[in-house]
Motif scaffolding. Structure first.
Motif: not given
Length: 149
Positions: A100-106
């Motif tokens: 997975r690729f999770i953007p900040k802010p999460w």
């Protein structure tokens, strides 16, 4: 009990991640500000999942996940980043095998669900590998008895 490694060069991010993941009592969480230190630990301890930031000094998250992939191919790899561009995403997937690729802010729930889903996949893949090995052993035993193909 699942072993999870968190890597981010910013201490306050690590603390926030650790606090979120510690809500799940089935997860043992270790944190590292230095990706090289995290790699040293990965050479001696098996991790079920690694969550890392992308932008870090000396080694970026994709490079870290590539190394983790070589050391521990079964570990679920997740990249957190505030840098959202297609090249970063493609690199994370193609070079590091990121789950997975999770953007900040999460969003906490998004991260927790990604880890839960990753652990389910991890367990299925491990179970499949064990079952495949048992089938190979049974086929070999049958062949030795003259009952196989």
């Amino acid at each position: 009990m699942y072993q999870i490694m968190l890597v981010d060069d910013e201490d306050y991010i690590l603390k926030a991640l650790h606090r979120t993941l510690s809500l799940n009592t089935d997860w043992q969480v270790e944190t590292y500000e230095d990706p090289r230190e995290a790699l040293r630990r990965a050479r001696t301890t098996v991790f079920d999942a690694v969550v890392t930031d992308f932008m870090m000094p000396e080694m970026n998250g994709v490079e870290l996940l590539q190394e983790i992939r070589e050391l521990q191919p079964d570990a679920i790899r997740i990249l957190l980043t505030g840098v959202i561009d297609i090249e970063t995403v493609m690199s994370a997937i193609n070079k590091a095998g990121a789950f997975r690729f999770i953007p900040k802010p999460w969003e906490d729930e998004q991260l927790l669900e990604a880890l839960r889903e990753g652990m389910r996949l991890h367990d299925i893949l491990l179970e499949n590998r064990i079952l495949a090995q048992k089938v190979r052993e049974q086929e070999k035993a049958l062949q030795s008895l003259g009952l196989g193909d």
